[in-house]
Design a protein around this motif. Structure first.
Motif, PDB file in Angstrom:
ATOM      1  N   GLU A 137       0.877  -0.999   0.372  1.00 10.31           N
ATOM      2  CA  GLU A 137       0.415   0.025   0.459  1.00 10.31           C
ATOM      3  C   GLU A 137       0.842   1.208   0.409  1.00 10.31           C
ATOM      4  OE1 GLU A 137      -2.575  -0.393   3.313  1.00 10.31           O
ATOM      5  OE2 GLU A 137      -3.481  -1.673   2.131  1.00 10.31           O
ATOM      6  N   SER A 138       2.311   0.849   0.795  1.00  8.12           N
ATOM      7  CA  SER A 138       2.924   2.239   0.542  1.00  8.12           C
ATOM      8  C   SER A 138       3.884   2.883  -0.858  1.00  8.12           C
ATOM      9  CB  SER A 138       3.590   2.048   1.809  1.00  8.12           C
ATOM     10  OG  SER A 138       4.756   1.186   2.003  1.00  8.12           O
ATOM     11  N   GLY A 139       3.534   1.583  -1.728  1.00  8.32           N
ATOM     12  CA  GLY A 139       4.214   1.440  -2.743  1.00  8.32           C
ATOM     13  C   GLY A 139       5.737   0.846  -2.376  1.00  8.32           C
ATOM     14  N   GLY A 140       5.511   0.075  -3.779  1.00  7.45           N
ATOM     15  CA  GLY A 140       6.755  -0.729  -4.358  1.00  7.45           C
ATOM     16  C   GLY A 140       6.198  -2.192  -4.040  1.00  7.45           C
ATOM     17  N   PHE A 141       7.679  -3.409  -3.534  1.00  4.72           N
ATOM     18  CA  PHE A 141       7.397  -4.369  -3.457  1.00  4.72           C
ATOM     19  C   PHE A 141       7.790  -5.364  -1.648  1.00  4.72           C
ATOM     20  CE2 PHE A 141       7.049  -4.111  -8.254  1.00  4.72           C
ATOM     21  CZ  PHE A 141       5.927  -4.267  -8.110  1.00  4.72           C
ATOM     22  N   GLY A 142       6.956  -6.182  -1.974  1.00  6.52           N
ATOM     23  CA  GLY A 142       7.320  -7.313  -0.482  1.00  6.52           C
ATOM     24  C   GLY A 142       6.938  -8.476  -0.861  1.00  6.52           C
ATOM     25  N   LEU A 143       8.467  -9.091  -0.174  1.00  7.20           N
ATOM     26  CA  LEU A 143       8.623 -10.959  -0.394  1.00  7.20           C
ATOM     27  C   LEU A 143       7.861 -11.339   0.837  1.00  7.20           C
ATOM     28  CD1 LEU A 143      11.602 -11.483  -1.168  1.00  7.20           C
ATOM     29  CD2 LEU A 143      10.319 -11.630  -2.933  1.00  7.20           C
ATOM     30  N   ILE A 144       7.005 -12.574   1.192  1.00 13.79           N
ATOM     31  CA  ILE A 144       6.671 -13.558   1.746  1.00 13.79           C
ATOM     32  C   ILE A 144       6.832 -15.189   1.362  1.00 13.79           C
ATOM     33  CG2 ILE A 144       4.349 -11.938   2.454  1.00 13.79           C
ATOM     34  CD1 ILE A 144       2.829 -13.784   0.456  1.00 13.79           C
ATOM     35  N   ASP A 145       6.689 -15.795   2.216  1.00 13.66           N
ATOM     36  CA  ASP A 145       7.134 -17.152   2.345  1.00 13.66           C
ATOM     37  C   ASP A 145       8.410 -17.597   2.143  1.00 13.66           C
ATOM     38  OD1 ASP A 145       6.592 -19.637   2.364  1.00 13.66           O
ATOM     39  OD2 ASP A 145       5.380 -20.357   0.009  1.00 13.66           O
ATOM     40  N   LEU A 146       9.272 -16.676   3.422  1.00 10.80           N
ATOM     41  CA  LEU A 146      10.538 -16.248   3.240  1.00 10.80           C
ATOM     42  C   LEU A 146      11.213 -18.148   3.388  1.00 10.80           C
ATOM     43  CD1 LEU A 146      10.642 -13.078   4.903  1.00 10.80           C
ATOM     44  CD2 LEU A 146      10.933 -13.598   2.331  1.00 10.80           C
ATOM     45  N   ALA A 147      10.700 -19.144   3.932  1.00 12.75           N
ATOM     46  CA  ALA A 147      11.530 -20.028   3.563  1.00 12.75           C
ATOM     47  C   ALA A 147      12.424 -21.258   3.734  1.00 12.75           C
ATOM     48  CB  ALA A 147      10.679 -21.515   4.955  1.00 12.75           C
ATOM     49  N   ASP A 148      12.142 -21.235   1.863  1.00 14.08           N
ATOM     50  CA  ASP A 148      12.211 -21.487   0.626  1.00 14.08           C
ATOM     51  C   ASP A 148      13.212 -20.408  -0.084  1.00 14.08           C
ATOM     52  OD1 ASP A 148      13.128 -23.756  -0.805  1.00 14.08           O
ATOM     53  OD2 ASP A 148      11.728 -23.475  -1.928  1.00 14.08           O
ATOM     54  N   LEU A 149      14.237 -20.238   1.328  1.00 15.06           N
ATOM     55  CA  LEU A 149      15.100 -18.810  -0.001  1.00 15.06           C
ATOM     56  C   LEU A 149      16.380 -19.037   0.755  1.00 15.06           C
ATOM     57  CD1 LEU A 149      14.023 -15.126   0.520  1.00 15.06           C
ATOM     58  CD2 LEU A 149      15.955 -15.779   1.376  1.00 15.06           C
ATOM     59  N   ARG A 150      17.785 -18.800  -0.090  1.00 16.69           N
ATOM     60  CA  ARG A 150      18.349 -18.164   0.043  1.00 16.69           C
ATOM     61  C   ARG A 150      19.947 -17.505   0.043  1.00 16.69           C
ATOM     62  NH1 ARG A 150      22.788 -23.493  -1.396  1.00 16.69           N
ATOM     63  NH2 ARG A 150      22.178 -24.098  -0.254  1.00 16.69           N
ATOM     64  N   ILE A 151      20.876 -16.824   0.245  1.00 17.62           N
ATOM     65  CA  ILE A 151      20.938 -16.065  -0.043  1.00 17.62           C
ATOM     66  C   ILE A 151      22.631 -15.178   0.000  1.00 17.62           C
ATOM     67  CG2 ILE A 151      21.698 -13.322   0.721  1.00 17.62           C
ATOM     68  CD1 ILE A 151      19.425 -12.842   2.665  1.00 17.62           C
ATOM     69  N   TYR A 152      22.613 -15.900  -1.375  1.00 14.88           N
ATOM     70  CA  TYR A 152      24.000 -16.113  -2.012  1.00 14.88           C
ATOM     71  C   TYR A 152      25.151 -14.836  -1.485  1.00 14.88           C
ATOM     72  CZ  TYR A 152      22.724 -19.711  -4.272  1.00 14.88           C
ATOM     73  OH  TYR A 152      22.304 -21.477  -4.469  1.00 14.88           O
ATOM     74  N   PRO A 153      26.563 -15.135  -1.439  1.00 15.81           N
ATOM     75  CA  PRO A 153      27.066 -14.173  -1.657  1.00 15.81           C
ATOM     76  C   PRO A 153      27.361 -13.294  -2.240  1.00 15.81           C
ATOM     77  CG  PRO A 153      28.938 -16.111  -0.804  1.00 15.81           C
ATOM     78  CD  PRO A 153      27.259 -16.664  -1.854  1.00 15.81           C
ATOM     79  N   SER A 154      27.147 -13.260  -3.006  1.00 16.94           N
ATOM     80  CA  SER A 154      27.569 -12.408  -4.432  1.00 16.94           C
ATOM     81  C   SER A 154      26.370 -12.739  -5.308  1.00 16.94           C
ATOM     82  CB  SER A 154      28.381 -13.093  -5.516  1.00 16.94           C
ATOM     83  OG  SER A 154      29.728 -12.971  -4.650  1.00 16.94           O
ATOM     84  N   PRO A 155      26.060 -11.468  -6.297  1.00 15.16           N
ATOM     85  CA  PRO A 155      24.774 -11.484  -7.506  1.00 15.16           C
ATOM     86  C   PRO A 155      24.673 -12.578  -7.986  1.00 15.16           C
ATOM     87  CG  PRO A 155      25.878  -9.488  -7.731  1.00 15.16           C
ATOM     88  CD  PRO A 155      27.366 -10.199  -7.088  1.00 15.16           C
TER      89      PRO A 155
END
Length: 609
Positions: free
Chosen positions: A540-558
């Protein structure tokens, strides 16, 4: 830096952090049990941990910033620098550059552990478990072979690279502490039924070495674990320890008294006299120590870590050495809700106890003494850095009794369910409760509950500026499930917004904005396996957000191109998503994606399905 060279360095950095360092750390913990000699452990550590860490640090020297904000690492760094300075008054050495190697490899242990915890925290518990299983199997074999050739007064050394019963007992005791911690922290009966017998086997290995020092160290470790947990299991553990101590006294009285004090008092008295000659600066990092207690040969260790530090680097070196241990225990108490911190600090307490009557070298290559001090300290420092960077769940997982769960979910509205029951519920106060079914104990989900992953991912994404739900609580349920309670984001799913869009131009605008957002995720190294338009909210405030975050990995690089393609193929499985993104508004998606990458990359990745 040219794009191709930057991509190559990113891939190398990722490969080191995600694969090489975990392998090197596992072998550091357990290779002594099966290697024929200790020198091979040195080579394995150098090739699979220390040198790769140095390469990673050269690729991204900014990673030192977080380390230089960690008091433990600063103390270790000062200790190493002072030890090297003391070479100025040490006896002459054959090769001065060679004296810099042990401190450098030690510092790489701290840097490598920080990278490992930052980017592969999910594998740390499985790695420790695998190392403990190797130790368990090897110890069973060692005990069996020792029993076949046992004679009164014999002391078990152990196979592999072990060559001394006392040094072997340190590593055996190290894994006793691991199984003890697992017994205290596990929530599944199957794990408890494995950990208790395993702890008994490793303790039997300690007893077979005939060493008394680990018994004192284990007593301190038990007291520390009970202090950290302070629950019913702690009371049971203390009772068991007292019972076990009495049993050892009755069954093995000779172990405590037959060798007297093993000349410890005479050794310490002589070493104190040597220390008094240069109390402030010591005799130098590379000084020789020869202690004669009339046993027919000279001893080259003071059999006390603190006395060793005083002898070689004096009071000046002792200050950071004591500080790093005191600070490690203090921070461990503050972070006692994190299970791995309890494990690492218990290892450190065991090492402090063992160091009362053993050791003395200031800095050494990887060997048994590392298990007493440097390995625990490096893990504590890495976990402190990760906590500061919000890479560990900030909330304590609470046990939620069935009655409390029923009260919490009373009149809750089921948002999502499966054949086993509700999965997501909206509670009366507007918050959401997401349930995760129990996984088999030996799987990734067994070691790292998905509720903790959800919370940790939410924190890490928040640090990257990506909007996610706000975590309120983590729960452990009676049936083995776990749950996370969070404050939902205000908005509608992108799929819903595209469905109700009034015109093709409005949909194209949303798709273009989503292209920018997806490129931002990929450039931040976010690989969301379940990415589809129902998991992305238009806020509602603009932009996007993510939900259902358990199946996610953040890699060191792009993300590399193959992972980006895999992410896109997942979205193409959904008919509506595929039609909007990869047919009707493919140009808009490419245009948005190219804003943060390049037109060529967007053209190559985003193709009609």
């Amino acid at each position: 830096m040219p794009c191709a060279l930057r991509n190559l360095s990113n891939r190398l950095f990722d490969f080191i952090c995600l694969w090489i360092l975990p392998t090197g750390y596992l072998l550091l913990l357990c290779a002594l049990f099966f290697l024929p000699e200790r020198s091979l452990l040195h080579k394995l550590y150098y090739g699979l941990f220390s040198i790769p860490t140095l390469i990673a640090l050269c690729i991204r020297p900014t990673k030192l910033k977080s380390l230089l904000r960690e008091p433990i690492f600063i103390a270790v760094l000062l200790f190493c620098i002072w030890a090297l300075i003391s070479l100025a008054w040490s006896p002459p050495v054959d090769s001065l550059p060679g004296e810099f190697k042990p401190p450098a490899h030690l510092l790489m242990l701290f840097v490598g552990c920080s990278l490992l915890v930052s980017y592969r925290l999910d594998v740390l518990r499985p790695l420790c478990f695998c190392a403990a299983m190797v130790a368990l199997v090897a110890s069973l074999f060692n005990l069996y072979t020792f029993s076949l050739a046992y004679t009164p007064g014999a002391r078990m050394i152990g196979g592999g690279a072990f060559d001394n019963p006392l040094l072997s007992s340190h590593v055996f005791g190290f894994f006793v502490v691991y199984w003890l911690w697992l017994s205290m922290s596990c929530q599944r009966m199957r794990v408890l039924l494995l950990s208790i017998p395993a702890m008994a086997v490793m303790f039997a290995a300690v007893l077979a070495t005939g060493s008394r020092t680990p018994l004192v160290a284990l007593t301190l470790a038990v007291a520390w674990i009970c202090f950290m947990y302070s629950n019913k299991r702690s009371l049971i553990l203390l009772t068991t320890m007292l019972t076990g101590a009495m049993a050892v006294l009755l069954m093995f009285p000779h172990m405590l008294g037959e060798r007297g004090d093993s000349y410890r008092l005479e050794i310490w008295a002589l070493v104190l006299n040597y220390i008094a000659e240069h109390p402030w600066i010591g005799h130098g990092f590379n000084a020789n120590l020869a202690v004669d207690v009339n046993i027919g040969y000279f001893l080259d260790e003071p059999h006390n870590f603190a006395l060793g530090v005083l002898y070689y680097v004096g009071i000046v070196g002792l200050v950071p050495w004591l500080f790093m241990q005191a600070w490690g225990l203090f921070k461990s108490w503050q972070l006692r809700s994190t299970p791995l911190v309890v494990l690492a600090s218990s290892w450190l307490v065991f090492g402090i106890g063992a160091g009362l009557t053993e050791g003395g070298g200031v800095l050494s290559r990887p060997k048994e003494h590392w298990f007493l001090l440097w390995i625990p300290l490096a893990l504590i420092a890495a976990l402190c850095i990760a906590q500061r960077a919000r890479r560990t769940p900030p909330h304590v997982m609470q046990t939620l009794a069935p009655a409390a769960l029923e009260q919490l979910t009373c009149d809750a509205r089921v948002i999502e369910s499966d054949g086993l029951g509700p999965k997501v519920m909206r509670l009366n106060d507007g918050s959401f409760l997401k349930l995760f079914r129990p996984r088999r104990w030996y799987t990734s989900g067994g070691f790292n509950p998905y509720s903790e992953r959800f919370a940790s991912n939410s924190e890490q994404l928040g640090e990257l500026g990506i909007v996610t739900p706000s975590i309120m609580d983590l729960y452990r349920l009676a049936d083995g499930s776990s749950a996370v309670r969070y404050q939902p984001l205000a908005g509608q799913t992108l799929r819903h917004c595209l469905q109700v869009a009034g015109s093709a131009d409005e949909r194209a605008k949303l798709v273009r904005a989503f292209g920018v957002y997806m490129a931002s995720l990929h450039e931040h190294g976010v690989y969301f396996r379940s990415l589809h338009l129902a998991n992305v909210l238009v806020l509602e405030s603009g932009g996007f957000g993510l939900i259902d975050l358990a199946d996610l990995r953040i890699y060191p690089s792009p993300l590399r191109s193959s992972l980006r393609q895999r992410n896109l193929r997942h979205m193409q499985r959904y008919t509506e998503d595929n039609q909007w993104l990869f047919h009707e508004h493919l140009d808009a998606l490419r245009s948005g994606y190219a804003q943060l990458t390049s037109a060529n990359q967007a053209q190559g990745l985003l193709k009609a399905a």
